[in-house]
Design a protein around this motif. Structure first.
Motif, mmCIF file in Angstrom:
data_model
loop_
_atom_site.group_PDB
_atom_site.id
_atom_site.type_symbol
_atom_site.label_atom_id
_atom_site.label_comp_id
_atom_site.label_asym_id
_atom_site.label_seq_id
_atom_site.Cartn_x
_atom_site.Cartn_y
_atom_site.Cartn_z
ATOM 1 N N ILE A 1 0.867 -1.171 0.000
ATOM 2 C CA ILE A 1 0.000 0.000 0.000
ATOM 3 C C ILE A 1 0.908 1.227 0.000
ATOM 4 O O ILE A 1 1.593 1.503 0.983
ATOM 5 C CB ILE A 1 -0.932 0.007 1.220
ATOM 6 N N ILE A 2 0.901 1.924 -1.127
ATOM 7 C CA ILE A 2 1.748 3.100 -1.274
ATOM 8 C C ILE A 2 0.838 4.311 -1.406
ATOM 9 O O ILE A 2 -0.081 4.326 -2.230
ATOM 10 C CB ILE A 2 2.655 2.971 -2.511
ATOM 11 N N SER A 3 1.082 5.307 -0.571
ATOM 12 C CA SER A 3 0.257 6.506 -0.621
ATOM 13 C C SER A 3 1.156 7.724 -0.391
ATOM 14 O O SER A 3 2.355 7.585 -0.170
ATOM 15 C CB SER A 3 -0.843 6.449 0.438
ATOM 16 N N GLN A 4 0.555 8.879 -0.414
ATOM 17 C CA GLN A 4 1.317 10.102 -0.172
ATOM 18 C C GLN A 4 1.908 10.130 1.225
ATOM 19 O O GLN A 4 2.944 10.740 1.459
ATOM 20 C CB GLN A 4 0.426 11.329 -0.360
ATOM 21 N N SER A 5 1.239 9.474 2.155
ATOM 22 C CA SER A 5 1.705 9.523 3.538
ATOM 23 C C SER A 5 2.743 8.461 3.857
ATOM 24 O O SER A 5 3.261 8.429 4.960
ATOM 25 C CB SER A 5 0.520 9.393 4.491
ATOM 26 N N GLY A 6 3.040 7.569 2.923
ATOM 27 C CA GLY A 6 4.068 6.572 3.199
ATOM 28 C C GLY A 6 3.744 5.226 2.595
ATOM 29 O O GLY A 6 2.903 5.085 1.709
ATOM 30 N N TYR A 7 4.427 4.225 3.103
ATOM 31 C CA TYR A 7 4.328 2.872 2.588
ATOM 32 C C TYR A 7 3.978 1.922 3.727
ATOM 33 O O TYR A 7 4.502 2.043 4.825
ATOM 34 C CB TYR A 7 5.667 2.459 1.974
ATOM 35 N N THR A 8 3.099 0.992 3.453
ATOM 36 C CA THR A 8 2.795 -0.078 4.394
ATOM 37 C C THR A 8 2.389 -1.294 3.581
ATOM 38 O O THR A 8 2.364 -1.256 2.359
ATOM 39 C CB THR A 8 1.700 0.346 5.404
ATOM 40 N N SER A 9 2.072 -2.365 4.248
ATOM 41 C CA SER A 9 1.631 -3.567 3.543
ATOM 42 C C SER A 9 0.667 -4.352 4.418
ATOM 43 O O SER A 9 0.646 -4.195 5.637
ATOM 44 C CB SER A 9 2.832 -4.437 3.160
ATOM 45 N N ARG A 10 -0.125 -5.179 3.760
ATOM 46 C CA ARG A 10 -1.036 -6.091 4.455
ATOM 47 C C ARG A 10 -0.709 -7.502 4.003
ATOM 48 O O ARG A 10 -0.266 -7.715 2.884
ATOM 49 C CB ARG A 10 -2.486 -5.755 4.161
ATOM 50 N N HIS A 11 -0.966 -8.464 4.882
ATOM 51 C CA HIS A 11 -0.636 -9.857 4.600
ATOM 52 C C HIS A 11 -1.825 -10.757 4.957
ATOM 53 O O HIS A 11 -1.782 -11.458 5.958
ATOM 54 C CB HIS A 11 0.598 -10.285 5.387
ATOM 55 N N PRO A 12 -2.886 -10.750 4.145
ATOM 56 C CA PRO A 12 -4.039 -11.596 4.462
ATOM 57 C C PRO A 12 -3.756 -13.064 4.149
ATOM 58 O O PRO A 12 -2.816 -13.392 3.420
ATOM 59 C CB PRO A 12 -5.129 -11.049 3.541
ATOM 60 N N LEU A 13 -4.567 -13.940 4.694
ATOM 61 C CA LEU A 13 -4.514 -15.361 4.383
ATOM 62 C C LEU A 13 -5.410 -15.595 3.175
ATOM 63 O O LEU A 13 -6.587 -15.214 3.187
ATOM 64 C CB LEU A 13 -5.014 -16.183 5.575
ATOM 65 N N TYR A 14 -4.869 -16.189 2.133
ATOM 66 C CA TYR A 14 -5.650 -16.514 0.938
ATOM 67 C C TYR A 14 -5.962 -17.997 0.925
ATOM 68 O O TYR A 14 -5.060 -18.828 1.030
ATOM 69 C CB TYR A 14 -4.892 -16.153 -0.338
ATOM 70 N N LEU A 15 -7.245 -18.331 0.803
ATOM 71 C CA LEU A 15 -7.693 -19.703 0.611
ATOM 72 C C LEU A 15 -8.163 -19.793 -0.836
ATOM 73 O O LEU A 15 -9.108 -19.114 -1.237
ATOM 74 C CB LEU A 15 -8.842 -20.040 1.560
ATOM 75 N N ILE A 16 -7.526 -20.629 -1.627
ATOM 76 C CA ILE A 16 -7.823 -20.734 -3.051
ATOM 77 C C ILE A 16 -8.282 -22.147 -3.342
ATOM 78 O O ILE A 16 -7.614 -23.124 -2.981
ATOM 79 C CB ILE A 16 -6.575 -20.396 -3.897
ATOM 80 N N GLY A 17 -9.441 -22.272 -3.986
ATOM 81 C CA GLY A 17 -9.979 -23.582 -4.315
ATOM 82 C C GLY A 17 -10.976 -23.493 -5.450
ATOM 83 O O GLY A 17 -11.276 -22.413 -5.954
ATOM 84 N N VAL A 18 -11.489 -24.651 -5.845
ATOM 85 C CA VAL A 18 -12.457 -24.728 -6.929
ATOM 86 C C VAL A 18 -13.834 -24.992 -6.334
ATOM 87 O O VAL A 18 -14.007 -25.905 -5.520
ATOM 88 C CB VAL A 18 -12.079 -25.851 -7.928
ATOM 89 N N ASP A 19 -14.806 -24.192 -6.732
ATOM 90 C CA ASP A 19 -16.194 -24.379 -6.309
ATOM 91 C C ASP A 19 -16.886 -25.244 -7.354
ATOM 92 O O ASP A 19 -17.210 -24.789 -8.444
ATOM 93 C CB ASP A 19 -16.906 -23.036 -6.169
ATOM 94 N N ALA A 20 -17.099 -26.514 -7.004
ATOM 95 C CA ALA A 20 -17.717 -27.460 -7.932
ATOM 96 C C ALA A 20 -19.238 -27.346 -7.951
ATOM 97 O O ALA A 20 -19.891 -28.008 -8.761
ATOM 98 C CB ALA A 20 -17.300 -28.881 -7.578
ATOM 99 N N THR A 21 -19.818 -26.515 -7.078
ATOM 100 C CA THR A 21 -21.278 -26.386 -7.050
ATOM 101 C C THR A 21 -21.798 -25.472 -8.149
ATOM 102 O O THR A 21 -23.001 -25.436 -8.398
ATOM 103 C CB THR A 21 -21.758 -25.836 -5.688
ATOM 104 N N LEU A 22 -20.921 -24.738 -8.797
ATOM 105 C CA LEU A 22 -21.338 -23.852 -9.887
ATOM 106 C C LEU A 22 -21.615 -24.670 -11.150
ATOM 107 O O LEU A 22 -21.129 -25.796 -11.305
ATOM 108 C CB LEU A 22 -20.240 -22.818 -10.173
ATOM 109 N N GLU A 23 -22.413 -24.106 -12.071
ATOM 110 C CA GLU A 23 -22.687 -24.798 -13.330
ATOM 111 C C GLU A 23 -21.384 -25.104 -14.053
ATOM 112 O O GLU A 23 -21.195 -26.189 -14.586
ATOM 113 C CB GLU A 23 -23.606 -23.956 -14.216
ATOM 114 N N GLU A 24 -20.513 -24.120 -14.113
ATOM 115 C CA GLU A 24 -19.161 -24.317 -14.622
ATOM 116 C C GLU A 24 -18.222 -24.120 -13.439
ATOM 117 O O GLU A 24 -18.071 -22.993 -12.964
ATOM 118 C CB GLU A 24 -18.838 -23.310 -15.722
#
Length: 182
Positions: free
Chosen positions: A37-60
Motif C-alpha cells: 500500500i503506497i500513498s502520499q503519507s508513506g508505505y505499508t503492507s497487508r498480509h491476508p490469508l488466501y484460501l484458493i480452491g475450486v467451487d464445484a457447485t457452480l454450473e461451470e
C-alpha cells in the motif's frame, strides 16, 4: 467464512452477494498474501490469508480466492500464519483444545470510529510530553506530531468512516445450522 469438519468444506459468501461458495478443504491452496500500500503519507503492507480452491457447485466449476485475516497490517504475515494454524488444528482435532478467541469489541458509532485515531494520537503525544526532559525537545516534537496527525492520522480516520457501512455477510440458515452458528 464457515468451516465444517464433517463435510470438510469451507463455505464463503462474498459481502453484498447471495451466492454461497463451497470449497473442498482437502484441495485448498493456501498462502499468506502480500499487498503493498503506497500513498502520499508513506508505505505499508497487508498480509491476508488466501484460501484458493475450486467451487464445484457452480454450473461451470470456477476457481475462488478468499482473503481472510485482516489483522495482517505490519505483521509480515504472522496473523495469516496463525489463522491457518488455527484452522488446521480445528479440522484435525476439533474445537476441544483450541484457545477461545477474545470477544469481539462492541461496534462503535460513526463519530466514535472517526475520533478513535485522534484520541490514540493525543494519548501518545501526552505520554511523549510527560517523559523526563521532553520539554527540551517539545519545539521539535510538537510540530512533528502535528505533521504526523495531518499526514497519517486524518487519512486513517477518514478511511474508517468510509468503511463504516460495509455490510456484514449473512450465510444461508442451513449453513449456519450445519456449522453451529444458529
Amino acid at each position: 467464512i464457515r468451516v465444517h469438519r464433517s463435510t470438510r468444506k469451507v463455505y464463503h459468501v462474498a459481502a453484498g452477494k447471495a451466492h454461497l461458495f463451497a470449497l473442498d478443504w482437502d484441495r485448498l491452496d493456501v498462502l499468506a498474501g502480500y499487498i503493498p500500500i503506497i500513498s502520499q503519507s508513506g508505505y505499508t503492507s497487508r498480509h491476508p490469508l488466501y484460501l484458493i480452491g475450486v467451487d464445484a457447485t457452480l454450473e461451470e466449476p470456477a476457481e475462488v480466492c478468499i482473503a481472510c485475516g485482516n489483522l495482517g497490517w505490519r505483521d509480515e504475515g504472522k496473523s495469516a500464519t496463525q489463522l491457518w494454524g488455527y484452522l488446521q488444528h480445528f479440522m484435525e482435532r476439533g474445537p476441544r483444545d483450541l484457545t477461545v478467541p477474545g470477544p469481539l469489541p462492541p461496534r462503535l458509532s460513526r463519530g466514535q470510529t472517526f475520533r478513535n485515531p485522534f484520541r490514540d494520537w493525543y494519548v501518545r503525544l501526552r505520554e511523549r510530553l510527560a517523559a523526563p526532559g521532553a520539554w527540551l525537545r517539545s519545539p521539535l516534537t510538537v510540530p512533528l506530531q502535528v505533521a504526523w496527525l495531518v499526514i497519517n492520522i486524518f487519512p486513517d480516520a477518514l478511511a474508517e468512516v468510509i468503511q463504516y457501512n460495509q455490510p456484514y455477510t449473512s450465510f444461508p440458515k442451513e449453513i449456519d445450522e450445519l456449522c453451529g452458528f444458529a
